[in-house]
Design an enzyme around this catalytic site. Structure first.
Site, PDB file in Angstrom:
ATOM      1  N   TYR A 291      46.662  56.711  30.596  1.00 28.06           N
ATOM      2  CA  TYR A 291      46.829  56.368  32.005  1.00 28.06           C
ATOM      3  C   TYR A 291      48.318  56.144  32.205  1.00 28.06           C
ATOM      4  O   TYR A 291      48.778  55.059  32.528  1.00 28.06           O
ATOM      5  CB  TYR A 291      45.976  55.148  32.373  1.00 28.06           C
ATOM      6  CG  TYR A 291      44.517  55.501  32.534  1.00 28.06           C
ATOM      7  CD1 TYR A 291      44.070  56.792  32.241  1.00 28.06           C
ATOM      8  CD2 TYR A 291      43.588  54.599  32.994  1.00 28.06           C
ATOM      9  CE1 TYR A 291      42.741  57.147  32.382  1.00 28.06           C
ATOM     10  CE2 TYR A 291      42.250  54.947  33.143  1.00 28.06           C
ATOM     11  CZ  TYR A 291      41.836  56.220  32.824  1.00 28.06           C
ATOM     12  OH  TYR A 291      40.524  56.578  32.966  1.00 28.06           O
TER      13      TYR A 291
ATOM     14  N   SER B 103      53.404  67.036  32.178  1.00 28.73           N
ATOM     15  CA  SER B 103      53.134  68.322  31.527  1.00 28.73           C
ATOM     16  C   SER B 103      53.649  69.498  32.350  1.00 28.73           C
ATOM     17  O   SER B 103      53.609  70.629  31.899  1.00 28.73           O
ATOM     18  CB  SER B 103      51.627  68.490  31.281  1.00 28.73           C
ATOM     19  OG  SER B 103      50.912  68.345  32.489  1.00 28.73           O
TER      20      SER B 103
HETATM   21  P1  FDA Z   1      48.142  67.526  30.406  1.00 27.45           P
HETATM   22  O1  FDA Z   1      48.036  68.963  30.074  1.00 27.45           O
HETATM   23  O2  FDA Z   1      48.789  67.173  31.705  1.00 27.45           O
HETATM   24  O3  FDA Z   1      48.778  66.757  29.227  1.00 27.45           O
HETATM   25  C1  FDA Z   1      48.974  65.366  29.162  1.00 27.45           C
HETATM   26  C2  FDA Z   1      50.152  65.037  28.245  1.00 27.45           C
HETATM   27  O4  FDA Z   1      49.913  65.545  26.934  1.00 27.45           O
HETATM   28  C3  FDA Z   1      51.466  65.674  28.711  1.00 27.45           C
HETATM   29  O5  FDA Z   1      52.522  64.834  28.320  1.00 27.45           O
HETATM   30  C4  FDA Z   1      51.492  66.970  27.945  1.00 27.45           C
HETATM   31  O6  FDA Z   1      52.782  67.518  27.794  1.00 27.45           O
HETATM   32  C5  FDA Z   1      50.861  66.582  26.619  1.00 27.45           C
HETATM   33  N1  FDA Z   1      50.108  67.684  26.026  1.00 27.45           N
HETATM   34  C6  FDA Z   1      49.175  68.435  26.655  1.00 27.45           C
HETATM   35  N2  FDA Z   1      48.668  69.326  25.822  1.00 27.45           N
HETATM   36  C7  FDA Z   1      49.276  69.159  24.645  1.00 27.45           C
HETATM   37  C8  FDA Z   1      49.167  69.803  23.402  1.00 27.45           C
HETATM   38  N3  FDA Z   1      48.319  70.805  23.217  1.00 27.45           N
HETATM   39  N4  FDA Z   1      49.970  69.406  22.392  1.00 27.45           N
HETATM   40  C9  FDA Z   1      50.843  68.380  22.577  1.00 27.45           C
HETATM   41  N5  FDA Z   1      50.993  67.723  23.736  1.00 27.45           N
HETATM   42  C10 FDA Z   1      50.208  68.104  24.767  1.00 27.45           C
HETATM   43  N6  FDA Z   1      41.264  59.453  30.283  1.00 27.45           N
HETATM   44  C11 FDA Z   1      40.287  58.870  29.549  1.00 27.45           C
HETATM   45  O7  FDA Z   1      40.536  58.427  28.432  1.00 27.45           O
HETATM   46  N7  FDA Z   1      39.022  58.796  30.038  1.00 27.45           N
HETATM   47  C12 FDA Z   1      38.677  59.303  31.248  1.00 27.45           C
HETATM   48  O8  FDA Z   1      37.526  59.214  31.637  1.00 27.45           O
HETATM   49  C13 FDA Z   1      39.698  59.908  32.037  1.00 27.45           C
HETATM   50  N8  FDA Z   1      39.439  60.424  33.265  1.00 27.45           N
HETATM   51  C14 FDA Z   1      40.439  61.034  34.008  1.00 27.45           C
HETATM   52  C15 FDA Z   1      40.142  61.583  35.250  1.00 27.45           C
HETATM   53  C16 FDA Z   1      41.157  62.214  36.010  1.00 27.45           C
HETATM   54  C17 FDA Z   1      40.802  62.829  37.354  1.00 27.45           C
HETATM   55  C18 FDA Z   1      42.476  62.253  35.496  1.00 27.45           C
HETATM   56  C19 FDA Z   1      43.573  62.906  36.297  1.00 27.45           C
HETATM   57  C20 FDA Z   1      42.761  61.708  34.262  1.00 27.45           C
HETATM   58  C21 FDA Z   1      41.755  61.101  33.502  1.00 27.45           C
HETATM   59  N9  FDA Z   1      42.011  60.552  32.241  1.00 27.45           N
HETATM   60  C22 FDA Z   1      41.005  59.972  31.511  1.00 27.45           C
HETATM   61  C23 FDA Z   1      43.371  60.585  31.691  1.00 27.45           C
HETATM   62  C24 FDA Z   1      43.526  61.785  30.759  1.00 27.45           C
HETATM   63  O9  FDA Z   1      42.901  61.504  29.514  1.00 27.45           O
HETATM   64  C25 FDA Z   1      45.019  62.048  30.513  1.00 27.45           C
HETATM   65  O10 FDA Z   1      45.655  62.332  31.716  1.00 27.45           O
HETATM   66  C26 FDA Z   1      45.217  63.184  29.509  1.00 27.45           C
HETATM   67  O11 FDA Z   1      46.492  63.103  28.948  1.00 27.45           O
HETATM   68  C27 FDA Z   1      45.009  64.523  30.179  1.00 27.45           C
HETATM   69  O12 FDA Z   1      45.041  65.563  29.255  1.00 27.45           O
HETATM   70  P2  FDA Z   1      45.303  67.050  29.814  1.00 27.45           P
HETATM   71  O13 FDA Z   1      45.373  67.951  28.660  1.00 27.45           O
HETATM   72  O14 FDA Z   1      44.342  67.338  30.901  1.00 27.45           O
HETATM   73  O15 FDA Z   1      46.684  66.837  30.537  1.00 27.45           O
END
Ligand code: FDA
Length: 463
Positions: A399, A44
Site C-alpha cells: 500500500y 511502475s
Molecule cells: P505494478 O506492476 O504497478 O508493480 C508494483 C511495484 O512492483 C512497482 O514498483 C513495480 O515497478 C514493481 N514490479 C512490478 N513487477 C515487477 C517484477 N516483475 N519484478 C520486479 N519488480 C516489479 N494488496 C494486497 O496485499 N491485497 C489486496 O487485496 C490488494 N488489493 C488491491 C486492490 C487494488 C484495486 C489496488 C490498486 C491494489 C491492491 N493491492 C492489494 C496492492 C497491490 O498488492 C500492490 O499495488 C502491488 O504492488 C501491485 O502489483 P502489480 O504487479 O499489479 O503492480
C-alpha cells in the site's frame, strides 16, 4: 503532467528482457517494471528521470501441478487468472493472495500480498517456494543460483529493488469443496459502534478458518434518507454453515448471525463474492482490465490495542465530511497463522501482536480536487496516530504511500531511506540493505522507495 517513458517494451519471452537491461544501463536510462500496473503511487509507470517501461503484460503463463500442489506463475499474470486456473484443475486447492483479481503477480507477491486466507495460510509471499529473476547483470537466476538471502529479500521486500521477477513457484493450499460467506451490515443507529468495538477483541482470536473483515462507509440511511455510517462485516469461512453458526454464536453473538445470512459456495466463487462481484460467470476472473478508478489515495496502519468507542466515533465524524463520500476503511483481522510466522521469516514484519490492519481509501473524479481529498485522508491518518503502532508507525509496502518518506533525489542515502524503510520492514530493513549492497551496489534498480545500497551514489550508467 505525469512524466512519460521514452519507450514501452513488452517482451514475449525472458530472453528479450536481458537486452533491455544492457541497453538501459549503457544509455543511463532508468527501468520501471510493470506487471499488473496497480502500484498505488504509479511507480511502475512514471519516473522523474528519463526512463523506459518494461511491461510484462505478455509474460502470463500459469502452470498448475495438482499432484504436487504447486504452480509456476509468470509475473505478468493476474490474481484472478491464477485463481481461475487453479479452480479449472481442482476445486479443493486455492492460494492465499489479494482480493482484487486484476492485481499482478509480479508486484503483489514482491510486497507480501494478503487476502482473506491470511489467517489460515499467511501471505502470498509466505507460500513462495521458488522464483526466477533477472539480476542487474542480466543473469537469469532461480532459488538455488540466487542464494537464500536474495530469495528472502524478493519475498516481501517490495518490487523493483533486487531485479526483475520473471516467475514465482507457489505452494497451493487446501480449501474445502464448500466454503460459507456472509455480509451483515449495521448502521450506527443499529449498534454498529458497539459491534465494531467488540469485534476488535475477538476477530484475531477466532478459529483460523474464519476471517471477518469490517468495511466502513458513509451511506444514506434507508429509513429517512439521512447520512449515516454503515459497517459491513464480510466473512469467509472455510467450512459449512453448520459448523460456522455455533462458532459465531459462541464467539461473536453480538453480530446476530442467522442461517439465512449465509451462503455456501465453492472457494473460487467466494473470490468473486469477496470482491463484491456476482459469483458467476467465473470467467470474469480472466478480465485483465482494471476498473476505471480516476483518482485514489490509500494508506495503511496496524492496530495492537483495541480502539475505544470514543476513538471510533471520531472516525465516524470524519466520514461525515464532504470528501468522504467515496471513502472506505477496511479492518483486516490478523492472528491465526500470522501469529506463528516470525517477523524475520521474510521481509514482511507485521506478525504476532497485531490485532488487525487498517486500509484507508479515498476516491475522487477530478484532478483539480486532488488537494482536498488528499488533505482529508491525511487528516484522518493524523487523527489515528494515538490508536495505531508507534516508533515506528508501521505501514505496508504494497500500500505504497510516498507521504511516509522518499529516497533523496539523485543520491539514495541509508538515513533518508530508513525513514520509510523502518515503517515498512522494521528491523528487516537492514538485512534488505545488505542484500541490495551485494546484488545491486550501483543502485540500477531503483525508484522513490527502493532499498538503497550502503555507501553508494546513483551513477549515471549503473556501472
Ligand atoms: P505494478 O506492476 O504497478 O508493480 C508494483 C511495484 O512492483 C512497482 O514498483 C513495480 O515497478 C514493481 N514490479 C512490478 N513487477 C515487477 C517484477 N516483475 N519484478 C520486479 N519488480 C516489479 N494488496 C494486497 O496485499 N491485497 C489486496 O487485496 C490488494 N488489493 C488491491 C486492490 C487494488 C484495486 C489496488 C490498486 C491494489 C491492491 N493491492 C492489494 C496492492 C497491490 O498488492 C500492490 O499495488 C502491488 O504492488 C501491485 O502489483 P502489480 O504487479 O499489479 O503492480
Amino acid at each position: 503532467m505525469t512524466p512519460k517513458p521514452l519507450v514501452i517494451i513488452t517482451p514475449f519471452n525472458e530472453s528479450q528482457i536481458q537486452p533491455v537491461i544492457y541497453c538501459a544501463k549503457e544509455n543511463g536510462m532508468q527501468i520501471r517494471v510493470r506487471s499488473g500496473g496497480h502500484d498505488l503511487e504509479g511507480l511502475s509507470y512514471t519516473s522523474e528521470e528519463p526512463f523506459v517501461i518494461l511491461d510484462l503484460v505478455n509474460l502470463r503463463e500459469i502452470n498448475v501441478d495438482v499432484d504436487k500442489k504447486t504452480v509456476w506463475i509468470q509475473a505478468g499474470a493476474r490474481l484472478g487468472e491464477l485463481y481461475y486456473r487453479i479452480a479449472e484443475k481442482s476445486r479443493t486447492l486455492g492460494f492465499p493472495a489479494g482480493v482484487c483479481p486484476t492485481v499482478g503477480a509480479g508486484g503483489h507477491i514482491s510486497g507480501g500480498g494478503y487476502g482473506v486466507l491470511l489467517r489460515k495460510y499467511g501471505l502470498a509471499a509466505d507460500n513462495v517456494i521458488d522464483a526466477r529473476i533477472i539480476d542487474v547483470n542480466g543473469r537469469i537466476l532461480d532459488r538455488k543460483s540466487m542464494g537464500e538471502d536474495l530469495f528472502w529479500a524478493i519475498r516481501g521486500g517490495g518490487g523493483t529493488s533486487f531485479g526483475v521477477v520473471l516467475a514465482w513457484k507457489l505452494q497451493l493450499v487446501d480449501v474445502p469443496e464448500k466454503v460459507t460467506v456472509f455480509t451483515i451490515a449495521r448502521t450506527v443507529e443499529q449498534n454498529a459502534t458497539n459491534i465494531v468495538h467488540r469485534w476488535q477483541y475477538i476477530a484475531h482470536k477466532l478459529d483460523e478458518d474464519l476471517a471477518v473483515r469490517v468495511y466502513i462507509r458513509r451511506v444514506n440511511s434507508s429509513q429517512d434518507g439521512k447520512r449515516t455510517i454503515q459497517v459491513s462485516f464480510q466473512s469467509l469461512f472455510l467450512g459449512s454453515v453448520d459448523r460456522l453458526l455455533p462458532l459465531m454464536q459462541r464467539s461473536f453473538p453480538e453480530l446476530g448471525l442467522q442461517r439465512e445470512d449465509c451462503t455456501e459456495m465453492s472457494w473460487i466463487e467466494s473470490t468473486l463474492y469477496i470482491y463484491e462481484l456476482p459469483v458467476e460467470p467465473l470467467d470474469v476472473l480472466l478480465n485483465r482490465t482494471q476498473a476505471n478508478i480516476q483518482y485514489l489515495k490509500v494508506k495503511a496502519d496496524y492496530v495492537q490495542k483495541p480502539i475505544s468507542k470514543n476513538g471510533l466515533e471520531g472516525i465516524w465524524k470524519r466520514f461525515f465530511e464532504e470528501e468522504a463520500e467515496e471513502a472506505l476503511l477496511v479492518f483486516v483481522p490478523y492472528g491465526g497463522r500470522m501469529d506463528e510466522i516470525s517477523e524475520s521469516a521474510i521481509p514482511f514484519p507485521h506478525r504476532a501482536g497485531n490485532l488487525y490492519q487498517i486500509d484507508y481509501y479515498v476516491y475522487w473524479d477530478e484532478e483539480e480536487a486532488s488537494e482536498r481529498y488528499l488533505n482529508w485522508i491525511r487528516r484522518l491518518y493524523s487523527y489515528m496516530a494515538p490508536y495505531v503502532t508507534k516508533f515506528p508507525r508501521a505501514a505496508y509496502v504494497n500500500y505504497r504511500d510516498l507521504d511516509i518518506g522518499v529516497n533523496n533525489k539523485g543520491n539514495t542515502s541509508y538515513a533518508q531511506a530508513s525513514i520509510w524503510g523502518l515503517k515498512y520492514f522494521k528491523n528487516n530493513f537492514n538485512k534488505l540493505v545488505n542484500v541490495k549492497t551485494k546484488v545491486d551496489p550501483s543502485n540500477f534498480f531503483r525508484n522513490e522507495q527502493s532499498i538503497p545500497p550502503l555507501y553508494s551514489r546513483w551513477t549515471k550508467n549503473g556501472k
